[in-house]
Design a protein around this motif. Structure first.
Motif, PDB file in Angstrom:
ATOM      1  N   UNK A 224       0.973  -1.320  -0.337  1.00 17.65           N
ATOM      2  CA  UNK A 224      -0.287   0.089  -0.091  1.00 17.65           C
ATOM      3  C   UNK A 224       1.158   1.055  -0.535  1.00 17.65           C
ATOM      4  N   UNK A 225       2.029   1.653   0.625  1.00 13.81           N
ATOM      5  CA  UNK A 225       2.538   2.674   0.764  1.00 13.81           C
ATOM      6  C   UNK A 225       3.039   2.869  -0.473  1.00 13.81           C
ATOM      7  N   UNK A 226       3.280   1.690  -1.101  1.00 14.67           N
ATOM      8  CA  UNK A 226       3.889   2.088  -2.720  1.00 14.67           C
ATOM      9  C   UNK A 226       3.225   2.712  -3.939  1.00 14.67           C
ATOM     10  N   UNK A 227       2.014   2.236  -3.730  1.00 16.91           N
ATOM     11  CA  UNK A 227       1.162   2.706  -4.916  1.00 16.91           C
ATOM     12  C   UNK A 227       0.942   4.126  -5.812  1.00 16.91           C
ATOM     13  N   UNK A 228       1.378   5.157  -4.169  1.00 14.96           N
ATOM     14  CA  UNK A 228       1.211   6.434  -5.142  1.00 14.96           C
ATOM     15  C   UNK A 228       2.303   6.337  -5.688  1.00 14.96           C
ATOM     16  N   UNK A 229       3.448   5.831  -5.510  1.00 12.67           N
ATOM     17  CA  UNK A 229       5.067   6.087  -6.850  1.00 12.67           C
ATOM     18  C   UNK A 229       4.313   5.059  -7.866  1.00 12.67           C
ATOM     19  N   UNK A 230       3.777   4.021  -7.482  1.00 14.08           N
ATOM     20  CA  UNK A 230       3.806   3.554  -8.594  1.00 14.08           C
ATOM     21  C   UNK A 230       3.138   4.448  -9.920  1.00 14.08           C
ATOM     22  N   UNK A 231       1.372   5.150  -9.187  1.00 16.06           N
ATOM     23  CA  UNK A 231       1.141   5.639  -9.812  1.00 16.06           C
ATOM     24  C   UNK A 231       2.043   6.847 -10.946  1.00 16.06           C
ATOM     25  N   UNK A 232       2.406   7.788 -10.267  1.00 15.44           N
ATOM     26  CA  UNK A 232       3.774   8.151 -10.780  1.00 15.44           C
ATOM     27  C   UNK A 232       4.537   7.709 -11.690  1.00 15.44           C
ATOM     28  N   UNK A 233       4.869   6.386 -11.985  1.00 14.27           N
ATOM     29  CA  UNK A 233       6.010   5.754 -12.523  1.00 14.27           C
ATOM     30  C   UNK A 233       4.908   5.439 -14.029  1.00 14.27           C
ATOM     31  N   UNK A 234       3.235   4.689 -13.540  1.00 12.82           N
ATOM     32  CA  UNK A 234       2.858   4.581 -14.584  1.00 12.82           C
ATOM     33  C   UNK A 234       2.323   5.906 -15.131  1.00 12.82           C
ATOM     34  N   UNK A 235       2.781   6.539 -15.651  1.00 19.37           N
ATOM     35  CA  UNK A 235       2.631   7.802 -15.998  1.00 19.37           C
ATOM     36  C   UNK A 235       1.238   8.929 -15.771  1.00 19.37           C
ATOM     37  N   UNK A 236       0.863   8.433 -14.732  1.00 15.06           N
ATOM     38  CA  UNK A 236      -0.219   9.384 -14.207  1.00 15.06           C
ATOM     39  C   UNK A 236      -1.368   8.170 -13.990  1.00 15.06           C
ATOM     40  N   UNK A 237      -2.998   9.005 -13.216  1.00 15.29           N
ATOM     41  CA  UNK A 237      -3.682   8.473 -12.681  1.00 15.29           C
ATOM     42  C   UNK A 237      -4.543   7.327 -13.955  1.00 15.29           C
ATOM     43  N   UNK A 238      -4.530   7.718 -14.905  1.00 10.57           N
ATOM     44  CA  UNK A 238      -5.355   6.743 -16.363  1.00 10.57           C
ATOM     45  C   UNK A 238      -4.984   6.103 -16.409  1.00 10.57           C
ATOM     46  N   UNK A 239      -2.962   5.880 -16.379  1.00 11.24           N
ATOM     47  CA  UNK A 239      -2.786   3.915 -17.082  1.00 11.24           C
ATOM     48  C   UNK A 239      -2.320   3.574 -16.006  1.00 11.24           C
ATOM     49  N   UNK A 240      -2.222   4.053 -14.624  1.00  7.15           N
ATOM     50  CA  UNK A 240      -1.599   3.017 -13.549  1.00  7.15           C
ATOM     51  C   UNK A 240      -3.746   2.660 -13.533  1.00  7.15           C
ATOM     52  N   UNK A 241      -5.335   2.857 -12.853  1.00  4.34           N
ATOM     53  CA  UNK A 241      -6.025   2.312 -13.318  1.00  4.34           C
ATOM     54  C   UNK A 241      -6.620   1.122 -13.999  1.00  4.34           C
ATOM     55  N   UNK A 242      -5.703   1.780 -15.551  1.00  5.86           N
ATOM     56  CA  UNK A 242      -5.911   0.927 -16.701  1.00  5.86           C
ATOM     57  C   UNK A 242      -4.851  -0.069 -16.333  1.00  5.86           C
ATOM     58  N   UNK A 243      -4.495  -0.814 -15.988  1.00  5.07           N
ATOM     59  CA  UNK A 243      -3.321  -1.525 -15.857  1.00  5.07           C
ATOM     60  C   UNK A 243      -4.035  -2.384 -14.733  1.00  5.07           C
ATOM     61  N   UNK A 244      -4.309  -1.088 -13.349  1.00  2.00           N
ATOM     62  CA  UNK A 244      -4.700  -2.311 -12.635  1.00  2.00           C
ATOM     63  C   UNK A 244      -5.806  -2.905 -12.712  1.00  2.00           C
ATOM     64  N   UNK A 245      -7.299  -2.836 -13.062  1.00  2.00           N
ATOM     65  CA  UNK A 245      -8.422  -2.859 -14.087  1.00  2.00           C
ATOM     66  C   UNK A 245      -7.597  -4.337 -14.098  1.00  2.00           C
ATOM     67  N   UNK A 246      -7.257  -4.412 -15.396  1.00  3.94           N
ATOM     68  CA  UNK A 246      -7.091  -5.747 -16.709  1.00  3.94           C
ATOM     69  C   UNK A 246      -6.036  -6.066 -15.687  1.00  3.94           C
ATOM     70  N   UNK A 247      -5.472  -6.357 -14.496  1.00  5.65           N
ATOM     71  CA  UNK A 247      -4.679  -7.099 -13.901  1.00  5.65           C
ATOM     72  C   UNK A 247      -5.332  -7.702 -12.705  1.00  5.65           C
TER      73      UNK A 247
END
Length: 436
Positions: free
Chosen positions: A42-65
């Motif tokens: 949980x502590x790493x998720x904001x950093x992962x959203x930054x690495x993913x390039x933003x909210x939309x890209x991260x949510x897309x990968x999260x839902x697909x996963x």
């Protein structure tokens, strides 16, 4: 349990064997799944959203996963029902053969070992920030650096915690204290999410300081792939899912599907809110451990650090126990000396803690560890469930079309897991040598 010829198999209502072990209800199973999944990731998720390039890209990968995450849980429940086994390794060994079963045991031990390293890295971060907070409260000198002494170093404090707290909790055969701390992980995760939301809506940006930047500068596909290990690490509860399923009162697979869907949906809400609002608060400057981005005298976050620190201290012995059992049982069978069990258990526990502590002291931040753990987790979320499904289809009397569909899905999950493992290890190496 095979479906006899001439019967019409009900795939979602297939019962399992050994009903005497059934003691767990629907709500209890969901709660344990949440406790297993909501943790250090949980502590790493904001950093992962930054690495993913933003909210939309991260949510897309999260839902697909999530499709594969839930699929893996359902497959493991079904595999447990037809094999009659109550542990992840036993299910894989029973359905896929002893060779793959041994590979599963090795991956299991390594994965649990690296999770323990991640726990200690996070604990060291929280100790560092808590020490600074206590110094500021005692001296009233907010913003000044704390004088460095060997006894104020968080590495020394971490050593003391391992020696006097974690080691005594880890030595016993049964971690009985778990029954008193079973809700702590979920409480810590929920509190952290609420605190991040509250701090986002109550934050003030001092005049003259620029607003947070939300662009990472990474390529699209590199950004997408870089967030997958964090999602795998965050949502993984597959290692204990077989044990949970085997303890259910209602072992119909339809009931297990509902448990998997509900628990993963709640995890999705908590992880997403934490990732989105943590990222929006700090932008691309968010730390790999989001709590490290907040001020040391922020009372909300001091409580969050305390909760997470205590939660990790109580969860570490449980993870150690799971890995130790895989190593310890073959040793005891080989020596065939029951009286040596205590010595072997204490020795394995001490060596495990020493090695994980040594590695944790030289890891710069948690993102390096999670990249590796996320890759190994792909085996438990994708590869082994896919193998179990393929082997199960060869032994079960299921209609031809459904069998081919499920076999194809098993192959897809194996390919996806292999790809995720390869790319996560690649990105972990790139982070170390090129500091992406």
């Amino acid at each position: 349990m095979e479906v006899q010829a001439g019967e019409s198999p009900s795939f979602l209502n297939k019962p399992t064997v050994n009903p005497a072990r059934a003691r767990l209800g629907f709500c209890g199973a969901v709660f344990i799944m949440l406790k297993s999944a909501l943790g250090a990731g949980l502590l790493n998720f904001p950093w992962a959203f930054s690495r993913a390039g933003g909210v939309h890209a991260a949510l897309t990968v999260e839902i697909f996963s999530l499709i594969f995450l839930i699929s893996g849980l359902v497959i493991l429940g079904y595999s447990s029902s037809i094999s009659g086994q109550s542990t992840y390794q036993a299910v894989v060994g029973h359905l896929c053969g002893p060779a793959i079963g041994k590979l599963c045991e090795l991956c299991f031990v390594f994965n649990v070992f690296m999770i323990c390293v991640a726990f200690l890295v996070i604990l060291a971060d929280q100790l560092k920030k808590l020490s600074l907070s206590m110094y500021e409260l005692i001296t009233g000198s907010a913003g000044n650096a704390m004088p460095h002494h060997w006894y104020t170093d968080q590495r020394f404090t971490l050593f003391l915690v391992c020696l006097f707290v974690i080691l005594p909790l880890s030595v016993p055969k049964d971690i009985w204290i778990q029954k008193y701390t079973s809700a702590l992980g979920t409480v810590a995760a929920t509190y952290l999410t609420v605190a991040i939301l509250v701090r986002y809506y109550t934050r003030t940006i001092p005049e003259g300081l620029p607003s947070p930047s939300y662009k990472t500068g990474m390529g699209f596909w590199a950004s997408i792939f870089s967030v997958i290990p964090t999602i795998c690490f965050g949502f993984q509860c597959h290692e204990c899912s077989v044990a949970i399923y085997s303890s259910l009162e209602n072992k119909k697979l339809s009931n297990w599907v509902m448990i998997s869907l509900l628990s993963m949906f709640i995890c999705f809400i908590i992880y997403t809110l934490t990732g989105v609002y943590g990222y929006l608060t700090f932008g691309r400057n968010v730390a790999a451990d989001v709590l490290m981005s907040y001020s040391g005298h922020d009372v909300l976050m001091i409580i969050a650090r305390l909760l997470f620190g205590v939660s990790i201290i109580t969860i570490y012995p449980i993870a150690l126990l799971l890995g130790r059992l895989v190593i310890q049982d073959p040793l005891l069978r080989h020596r065939q000396i029951q009286s040596s069990e205590t010595c072997i258990r204490v020795a394995l526990t001490a060596v495990w803690i020493i090695i994980t502590l040594f590695i944790a002291l030289f890891v710069p931040d948690i993102s390096k560890v999670i990249s590796i753990i996320g890759g190994i987790s792909a085996f438990f979320i994708f590869v082994f469930p896919g193998l179990c499904l393929i082997f199960a289809m060869q032994s079960q009397s299921i209609s031809g079309r459904l069998r081919w569909i499920l076999t194809a899905w098993g192959m897809v999950t194996i390919l996806c897991g292999t790809f995720i493992f390869g790319q996560s290890i690649f990105f972990a190496i790139m982070q170390v040598f090129h500091k992406l």
